[in-house]
Design an enzyme around this catalytic site. Structure first.
Site, mmCIF file in Angstrom:
data_model
loop_
_atom_site.group_PDB
_atom_site.id
_atom_site.type_symbol
_atom_site.label_atom_id
_atom_site.label_comp_id
_atom_site.label_asym_id
_atom_site.label_seq_id
_atom_site.Cartn_x
_atom_site.Cartn_y
_atom_site.Cartn_z
ATOM 1 N N HIS A 101 -2.274 -10.715 8.649
ATOM 2 C CA HIS A 101 -1.630 -10.096 9.810
ATOM 3 C C HIS A 101 -1.888 -10.878 11.106
ATOM 4 C CE1 HIS A 101 -1.222 -6.765 7.037
ATOM 5 N NE2 HIS A 101 -2.521 -6.718 6.883
ATOM 6 N N SER A 117 1.857 -14.438 8.567
ATOM 7 C CA SER A 117 1.417 -13.050 8.514
ATOM 8 C C SER A 117 1.676 -12.516 7.116
ATOM 9 C CB SER A 117 2.185 -12.221 9.545
ATOM 10 O OG SER A 117 1.503 -11.017 9.802
ATOM 11 N N SER A 159 3.766 -6.846 10.735
ATOM 12 C CA SER A 159 2.423 -6.741 11.324
ATOM 13 C C SER A 159 2.117 -7.757 12.418
ATOM 14 C CB SER A 159 1.364 -6.847 10.221
ATOM 15 O OG SER A 159 1.382 -8.131 9.641
ATOM 16 N N ASP A 199 -4.738 -12.460 2.479
ATOM 17 C CA ASP A 199 -4.855 -11.005 2.633
ATOM 18 C C ASP A 199 -3.753 -10.370 1.791
ATOM 19 O OD1 ASP A 199 -4.806 -8.333 3.395
ATOM 20 O OD2 ASP A 199 -5.021 -8.731 5.535
ATOM 21 N N GLU A 232 -9.081 -10.985 1.649
ATOM 22 C CA GLU A 232 -9.447 -9.954 2.611
ATOM 23 C C GLU A 232 -9.434 -8.528 2.067
ATOM 24 O OE1 GLU A 232 -10.303 -10.289 5.828
ATOM 25 O OE2 GLU A 232 -9.794 -8.403 6.807
ATOM 26 N N ASN A 288 -13.477 -8.424 0.793
ATOM 27 C CA ASN A 288 -13.341 -6.970 0.912
ATOM 28 C C ASN A 288 -14.611 -6.233 0.531
ATOM 29 O OD1 ASN A 288 -11.522 -4.527 1.250
ATOM 30 N ND2 ASN A 288 -12.223 -4.228 -0.850
ATOM 31 N N LYS A 331 -17.418 -5.199 5.322
ATOM 32 C CA LYS A 331 -15.956 -5.187 5.393
ATOM 33 C C LYS A 331 -15.447 -3.813 4.950
ATOM 34 C CE LYS A 331 -11.483 -5.976 4.733
ATOM 35 N NZ LYS A 331 -10.602 -4.923 4.218
ATOM 36 N N ASP A 372 -14.215 -1.763 8.110
ATOM 37 C CA ASP A 372 -12.793 -1.973 8.444
ATOM 38 C C ASP A 372 -11.937 -0.902 7.759
ATOM 39 O OD1 ASP A 372 -10.174 -2.914 7.531
ATOM 40 O OD2 ASP A 372 -10.678 -4.960 8.048
ATOM 41 N N ASN A 373 -12.061 -0.806 6.431
ATOM 42 C CA ASN A 373 -11.205 0.123 5.693
ATOM 43 C C ASN A 373 -11.428 1.560 6.175
ATOM 44 O OD1 ASN A 373 -11.495 -2.337 4.368
ATOM 45 N ND2 ASN A 373 -11.060 -1.493 2.355
ATOM 46 N N CYS A 385 -9.424 2.443 9.937
ATOM 47 C CA CYS A 385 -8.325 3.397 9.729
ATOM 48 C C CYS A 385 -8.574 4.695 10.487
ATOM 49 C CB CYS A 385 -8.126 3.670 8.239
ATOM 50 S SG CYS A 385 -7.509 2.222 7.354
ATOM 51 N N HIS A 424 -1.750 -1.412 1.154
ATOM 52 C CA HIS A 424 -1.256 -2.765 1.437
ATOM 53 C C HIS A 424 0.249 -2.940 1.200
ATOM 54 C CE1 HIS A 424 -1.887 -6.986 2.342
ATOM 55 N NE2 HIS A 424 -1.012 -7.249 1.393
ATOM 56 N N HIS A 438 -6.294 -2.398 13.471
ATOM 57 C CA HIS A 438 -7.647 -1.954 13.808
ATOM 58 C C HIS A 438 -8.108 -2.590 15.110
ATOM 59 C CE1 HIS A 438 -7.623 -0.352 9.897
ATOM 60 N NE2 HIS A 438 -8.422 -1.180 9.273
ATOM 61 N N SER A 498 -15.182 -7.845 9.673
ATOM 62 C CA SER A 498 -14.389 -8.392 8.568
ATOM 63 C C SER A 498 -14.263 -9.903 8.682
ATOM 64 C CB SER A 498 -12.977 -7.800 8.583
ATOM 65 O OG SER A 498 -13.037 -6.403 8.570
ATOM 66 N N GLN A 503 -15.120 -13.372 6.581
ATOM 67 C CA GLN A 503 -14.124 -14.399 6.229
ATOM 68 C C GLN A 503 -14.632 -15.787 6.600
ATOM 69 O OE1 GLN A 503 -11.538 -14.794 4.544
ATOM 70 N NE2 GLN A 503 -10.445 -12.857 4.415
HETATM 71 P P1 NAI Z 1 -10.104 2.229 -2.866
HETATM 72 O O1 NAI Z 1 -10.012 1.720 -4.244
HETATM 73 O O2 NAI Z 1 -11.442 2.404 -2.214
HETATM 74 O O3 NAI Z 1 -9.362 3.646 -2.732
HETATM 75 C C1 NAI Z 1 -8.153 3.975 -3.352
HETATM 76 C C2 NAI Z 1 -8.326 5.394 -3.912
HETATM 77 O O4 NAI Z 1 -7.055 5.856 -4.385
HETATM 78 C C3 NAI Z 1 -9.290 5.458 -5.095
HETATM 79 O O5 NAI Z 1 -10.317 6.378 -4.831
HETATM 80 C C4 NAI Z 1 -8.402 5.902 -6.261
HETATM 81 O O6 NAI Z 1 -9.088 6.735 -7.177
HETATM 82 C C5 NAI Z 1 -7.280 6.632 -5.542
HETATM 83 N N1 NAI Z 1 -6.036 6.725 -6.315
HETATM 84 C C6 NAI Z 1 -5.483 5.825 -7.181
HETATM 85 N N2 NAI Z 1 -4.344 6.312 -7.710
HETATM 86 C C7 NAI Z 1 -4.167 7.547 -7.178
HETATM 87 C C8 NAI Z 1 -3.171 8.544 -7.327
HETATM 88 N N3 NAI Z 1 -2.145 8.387 -8.184
HETATM 89 N N4 NAI Z 1 -3.292 9.683 -6.599
HETATM 90 C C9 NAI Z 1 -4.337 9.883 -5.771
HETATM 91 N N5 NAI Z 1 -5.317 8.968 -5.580
HETATM 92 C C10 NAI Z 1 -5.227 7.813 -6.272
HETATM 93 O O7 NAI Z 1 -9.206 1.242 -1.963
HETATM 94 P P2 NAI Z 1 -9.215 1.114 -0.360
HETATM 95 O O8 NAI Z 1 -10.168 0.071 0.029
HETATM 96 O O9 NAI Z 1 -9.336 2.474 0.201
HETATM 97 O O10 NAI Z 1 -7.760 0.503 -0.115
HETATM 98 C C11 NAI Z 1 -6.571 1.256 -0.348
HETATM 99 C C12 NAI Z 1 -5.370 0.402 0.057
HETATM 100 O O11 NAI Z 1 -5.412 0.148 1.457
HETATM 101 C C13 NAI Z 1 -5.318 -0.983 -0.586
HETATM 102 O O12 NAI Z 1 -3.970 -1.313 -0.836
HETATM 103 C C14 NAI Z 1 -5.901 -1.887 0.479
HETATM 104 O O13 NAI Z 1 -5.511 -3.222 0.288
HETATM 105 C C15 NAI Z 1 -5.341 -1.259 1.718
HETATM 106 N N6 NAI Z 1 -6.036 -1.483 2.985
HETATM 107 C C16 NAI Z 1 -5.313 -1.245 4.135
HETATM 108 C C17 NAI Z 1 -5.878 -1.381 5.381
HETATM 109 C C18 NAI Z 1 -5.067 -1.147 6.599
HETATM 110 O O14 NAI Z 1 -5.522 -1.474 7.695
HETATM 111 N N7 NAI Z 1 -3.888 -0.585 6.508
HETATM 112 C C19 NAI Z 1 -7.292 -1.779 5.548
HETATM 113 C C20 NAI Z 1 -7.980 -1.971 4.284
HETATM 114 C C21 NAI Z 1 -7.367 -1.818 3.079
#
Ligand code: NAI
Length: 434
Positions: free
Chosen positions: A55, A78, A83, A133, A158, A183, A188, A192-193, A197, A303, A355, A363, A367
């Protein structure tokens, strides 16, 4: 090796504004500034040609300029079509760095931009490091430009979704480079996550909708790190928050944190606001859309945009879509209106500013350390996925304490022996989960 385009951004005239915000961000990014001070003079990244796909925000600009100060040549795209912060991209271009990014590009332009970053300058020297990322750059190199792999020392990744792809590749034998999973540094994903958020989710919903959040019912799908921060963000705004989960551990955590844990079928009829945070596909789909209340707001903070079945929505109700403003669309489903943010793409970067700098400093310090390690010691690594050692994770945290006025207790020798660690750390075993 396409012809050289030095950069492509929306409007280079935005560079001054971008530079002013970069200066403010630097003051909130003590980790990156400390790494500049420690490694700037010795230029340990000299000779590296890092292609980055992450991003293109103000915070990322501070990362890019840190890598440059450590001696790297850098090109950038990006990792999401919405983003880019155009003033950040302009400032980076004006600083003479090859950046290819603007907010609101299409998929074809997205791939073009990544492609431009593979070759550097007039003489078209290929990249020798990857900073990714989500894995789109990695996939392009591995699947479309495999001839470049032998010249690359390693890659750092990332996000959860990108890391997931890397472990799959390792299992299938298609991971062709040593990779560092940034990650899963504690500093991180647990920062960050989660705390990122917690700030940026509600910011995005407010910027998109101007809706009164207090009193509304919101549902967060997924109670991982992103889900935990997202749920707390909404609760802090006065929403009653529902959570959906498939993992009993995370479901129990959500319940113990005071959220009601329900299925999406139940939430669909009750919620005013839908947020997906699973990294999985088709979490909000046909029957959920049909069951929603009028003026429900639907968005994703994971993501990729396939967490919400946008393909189904656009196929069946695309003709009803009307844009309220960029990244905010209204659909009509059987007489009810549904508001979709950022076309289902990650909402905090698509609709708000992502963020805050301070958490991104954690984070991006990881990196930077990952790039330093892979560039200088790639011979120590096989084509596997690694995480940074715990002492570096602790170092990243330590670099951020001062800024928040935190004073650390110092372990006494006798205490260190009693709990079986050394006074300098690491302070926890690898099993500890934070
Ligand atoms: P995580 O693996 O910690 O959490 C995902 C959760 O979703 C897990 O607890 C899992 O059991 C649950 N899950 C899976 N399938 C499901 C379903 N059908 N119904 C309900 N729950 C379900 O992953 P994290 O780190 O929380 O990341 C989640 C997403 O966010 C990823 O795609 C990651 O790349 C992205 N992300 C986005 C950020 C942003 O700024 N927008 C920052 C960091 C990560």
């Amino acid at each position: 090796t396409s012809t050289y385009v030095p950069y492509k951004v929306k409007d280079i005239a935005l560079a001054d504004w971008g530079r002013k915000e970069i200066r403010l961000a630097e003051a909130e990014m003590p980790g990156l500034m400390a790494l500049r001070k420690e490694f700037g003079p010795s230029k340990p990244l000299a000779g590296s040609r890092i292609a980055g796909c992450l991003h293109m925000t103000i915070q990322t600009a501070v990362l890019i300029e840190t890598l440059v100060e450590l001696g790297a040549e850098v090109t950038w795209s990006s990792c999401n079509i919405f983003s880019t912060q155009d003033h950040a991209a302009a400032a980076i271009a004006a600083a003479g760095i090859s950046v290819y990014a603007w907010k609101g590009m299409n998929e074809e332009e997205f791939n073009w931009c990544i492609e431009q970053t593979l070759f550097f300058g007039e003489d078209r020297k290929p990249l020798n490091m990857i900073l990714d990322d989500g894995g789109d750059l990695t996939n392009m190199v591995f699947d479309v430009y495999p001839e470049l792999i032998s010249g690359i020392k390693g890659l750092s990744e990332e996000t959860t979704t990108g890391v997931h792809r890397l472990y799959e590749r390792m299992k299938n034998g298609t991971l062709h480079l040593p990779a560092i999973n940034v990650n899963d540094s504690v500093t991180k994903s647990k920062f960050d996550n989660k705390y990122g958020c917690r700030e940026s989710l509600v910011d995005a919903i407010r910027r998109g909708t101007d809706l009164m959040l207090a009193g509304k019912v919101a549902v967060v799908a997924g109670y991982g790190d992103v889900g935990k921060g997202s749920a707390e963000s909404l609760r802090g705004a006065g929403c009653r928050v529902l959570v959906t989960e498939i993992d009993p551990i995370c479901a129990l955590q959500a319940a113990m944190d005071g959220y009601e844990v329900v299925t999406m079928d139940e939430a669909a009829t009750r919620a005013n606001i839908f947020v997906t945070a699973t990294g999985n596909i088709n979490i909000v789909k046909d029957r959920h859309f049909k069951a929603m209340k009028d003026k429900a707001v639907v968005c994703n903070i994971g993501h990729f945009d396939n967490e919400i079945d946008m393909a189904w929505l656009n196929k069946n109700y695309g003709s009803t879509k009307s844009q309220i403003k960029p990244q905010v669309d209204l659909y009509e489903i059987d007489g009810k209106e549904i508001i979709v943010l950022a076309e289902g793409r990650l909402v905090n970067l698509g609709v708000a500013m992502g963020h805050p700098s301070f958490v991104m400093s954690c984070s991006f310090s990881n990196q930077t350390l990952a790039q330093l390690e892979l560039w200088n010691h790639s011979d120590k690594y096989e084509n596997k996925v690694y995480i940074l050692p715990k002492h570096l994770d602790e170092k990243v945290a330590a670099l951020h304490l001062d800024h928040v006025g935190a004073k650390l207790e110092k372990l006494e020798q006798e205490q260190a022996e009693y709990i079986g660690v050394t006074v300098e750390g690491p302070f926890k075993s690898e099993l500890y989960r934070y």
